[in-house]
Design an enzyme around this catalytic site. Structure first.
Site, PDB file in Angstrom:
ATOM      1  N   GLY A   1      46.069 -13.910  17.231  1.00 49.95           N
ATOM      2  CA  GLY A   1      45.572 -12.591  17.631  1.00 49.95           C
ATOM      3  C   GLY A   1      44.175 -12.325  17.088  1.00 49.95           C
ATOM      4  O   GLY A   1      43.585 -13.158  16.388  1.00 49.95           O
TER       5      GLY A   1
ATOM      6  N   ASN B   1      53.698 -16.588  18.818  1.00 42.23           N
ATOM      7  CA  ASN B   1      54.469 -16.962  20.022  1.00 42.23           C
ATOM      8  C   ASN B   1      53.613 -16.812  21.279  1.00 42.23           C
ATOM      9  O   ASN B   1      54.098 -17.010  22.391  1.00 42.23           O
ATOM     10  CB  ASN B   1      55.765 -16.146  20.153  1.00 42.23           C
ATOM     11  CG  ASN B   1      55.499 -14.713  20.575  1.00 42.23           C
ATOM     12  OD1 ASN B   1      54.372 -14.238  20.461  1.00 42.23           O
ATOM     13  ND2 ASN B   1      56.528 -14.027  21.048  1.00 42.23           N
TER      14      ASN B   1
ATOM     15  N   SER C   1      52.462  -8.785  16.098  1.00 44.03           N
ATOM     16  CA  SER C   1      52.941  -7.647  16.904  1.00 44.03           C
ATOM     17  C   SER C   1      51.966  -7.427  18.045  1.00 44.03           C
ATOM     18  O   SER C   1      50.755  -7.575  17.857  1.00 44.03           O
ATOM     19  CB  SER C   1      52.994  -6.360  16.071  1.00 44.03           C
ATOM     20  OG  SER C   1      53.360  -5.263  16.898  1.00 44.03           O
TER      21      SER C   1
ATOM     22  N   ASN D   1      62.682 -11.359   9.007  1.00 37.87           N
ATOM     23  CA  ASN D   1      62.653 -12.829   8.934  1.00 37.87           C
ATOM     24  C   ASN D   1      61.493 -13.335   8.085  1.00 37.87           C
ATOM     25  O   ASN D   1      61.634 -14.285   7.309  1.00 37.87           O
ATOM     26  CB  ASN D   1      62.553 -13.436  10.339  1.00 37.87           C
ATOM     27  CG  ASN D   1      63.865 -13.347  11.101  1.00 37.87           C
ATOM     28  OD1 ASN D   1      64.931 -13.291  10.488  1.00 37.87           O
ATOM     29  ND2 ASN D   1      63.786 -13.317  12.420  1.00 37.87           N
TER      30      ASN D   1
ATOM     31  N   TYR E   1      56.009   1.179  19.198  1.00 32.35           N
ATOM     32  CA  TYR E   1      55.076   0.624  18.213  1.00 32.35           C
ATOM     33  C   TYR E   1      55.177   1.380  16.894  1.00 32.35           C
ATOM     34  O   TYR E   1      55.358   0.784  15.830  1.00 32.35           O
ATOM     35  CB  TYR E   1      53.657   0.707  18.769  1.00 32.35           C
ATOM     36  CG  TYR E   1      52.590   0.095  17.893  1.00 32.35           C
ATOM     37  CD1 TYR E   1      52.481  -1.292  17.753  1.00 32.35           C
ATOM     38  CD2 TYR E   1      51.662   0.886  17.220  1.00 32.35           C
ATOM     39  CE1 TYR E   1      51.488  -1.859  16.968  1.00 32.35           C
ATOM     40  CE2 TYR E   1      50.665   0.320  16.438  1.00 32.35           C
ATOM     41  CZ  TYR E   1      50.578  -1.052  16.317  1.00 32.35           C
ATOM     42  OH  TYR E   1      49.589  -1.606  15.537  1.00 32.35           O
TER      43      TYR E   1
ATOM     44  N   THR F   1      39.972  -1.050  14.735  1.00 27.06           N
ATOM     45  CA  THR F   1      39.081  -2.139  14.344  1.00 27.06           C
ATOM     46  C   THR F   1      38.575  -2.840  15.603  1.00 27.06           C
ATOM     47  O   THR F   1      39.280  -2.891  16.609  1.00 27.06           O
ATOM     48  CB  THR F   1      39.837  -3.125  13.436  1.00 27.06           C
ATOM     49  OG1 THR F   1      40.379  -2.401  12.338  1.00 27.06           O
ATOM     50  CG2 THR F   1      38.923  -4.214  12.897  1.00 27.06           C
TER      51      THR F   1
END
Ligand code: UDP
Length: 312
Positions: free
Chosen positions: A13, A35, A77, A101, A147, A177
């Site tokens: 990301g 992912n 996320s 996790n 979210y 940002t």
């Protein structure tokens, strides 16, 4: 100092990839997990020949074991309003099962843990500027709730792993940002305005443009996060730039930097769009000796080449 082994989730990301770069530059070894649901491998392609970097395509909502690590940065996320409303259930899952996790990985290896939380924890804030002690004003069932509540659950999970299992945790509340690698089409205000200006399209202001945001350039943000990860603070710390702009002013800055002569048009305001947002960074200043250095105009100039390449 010995090279540390660091796990970064959400590595492909915008923020995750910049974080990987900063850690590698500091001499650390990095395992980047993603992912690729909203991350892009292009953000990591420059690391292909970097022997201290390893990429793992992995969905953190499934338990996984990356091997021994010293420190974990949990940045996985969907993050833009467009992405998390499109991927609502996935966003809830990554911010709940996913966070647990990754906390389990830190617990297993006695690793430090820094979680990317958000100014969305404050919702549409009644306290301005936002201080860390403010509990927020969040709609638990609105469009943004997938979210906001996932991030709030994650904060509770991180605090619990600190209190019950003594994991050395940190919580950063990240404010808006921007910079290179921001997804050009993620619908965020800076990416939308830059792309629209560079493609000669009208700039789309939602509502009347009087709502405010405070924009932090990515290198300033990463510096604050690195400092927080080395601190003893376990409670949330705001990292962001306190220079507050109306969205209309932001549009004018983009037009000035791009030299575009395009018009500004007004569109409906999305549901639960916060009316104002500005971090109080007193805590970060005192605790970390950190404050942002890059003004919006300069940060937009530094981002111009990237958006030009994306706009072609
Ligand atoms: N916004 C806008 N035009 C756009 C995209 C966003 O006026 O093309 C507004 C949006 O309604 C919000 C602000 O800009 O008030 C920041 O939106 P963004 O999606 O970047 O992030 P948010 O801070 O809302 O999570």
């Amino acid at each position: 100092m010995m090279s540390r082994n660091i796990l970064v989730t959400g590595a492909a990301g915008f923020l995750g990839s910049h974080l990987c770069d900063a850690l590698l530059a500091a001499g650390d070894s990095v395992i980047g997990v993603d992912n690729l649901s909203t991350g892009r491998l292009a953000n990591l392609s420059h690391l292909e020949r970097e022997s201290r970097f390893r990429f793992l395509e992995q969905d953190i909502t499934q338990p996984f074991d990356p091997g021994k690590v010293d420190l974990v940065f949990n940045f996985a996320s969907p993050a833009s309003p467009i992405d998390y409303t499109r991927l609502g259930p996935e966003t809830l899952l990554v911010g709940s099962a996913g966070t647990i996790n990754v906390l389990e990985v830190a617990r297993k290896y006695g690793a430090g843990f820094l979680h990317a939380s958000t100014s969305e924890c404050y919702g549409d804030p009644e306290v301005h500027p936002q201080v860390e002690t403010y509990w927020g004003h969040v709609n638990p069932i609105g469009l943004r709730s997938v979210y906001d509540e996932a991030k709030r659950f994650s904060e509770a999970a991180v605090m619990a792993y600190h209190r019950y299992y003594n994991v050395d945790t940190h919580l950063v509340r990240i404010f808006n940002t921007y910079g290179p690698r921001l997804q050009p089409n993620d619908g965020r205000v800076i990416s939308n305005f830059m792309m629209q200006a560079l493609q000669g399209k009208p700039l789309t202001i939602y509502g009347d443009g009087s709502q405010t945001r405070s924009f932090c350039y990515v290198s300033d943000l990463i510096e604050g996060i690195l400092r927080l990860s080395g601190s003893d603070e376990h409670l949330p710390v705001n990292i962001g730039n306190p220079d507050e702009w109306t969205i209309l002013e932001c549009a004018r800055e983009v037009l000035a930097v791009t030299g575009a002569g395009t018009e500004i048009i007004f569109k409906p305001l999305p549901q639960d769009d916060p009316t104002r947002r500005r971090p109080d960074i007193t805590k970060a200043k005192q605790l970390l000796g950190w404050e942002p250095k890059i003004k919006l105009r300069h940060g937009l100039e530094k981002s111009l080449e990237y958006f030009k390449a994306s706009a072609q």
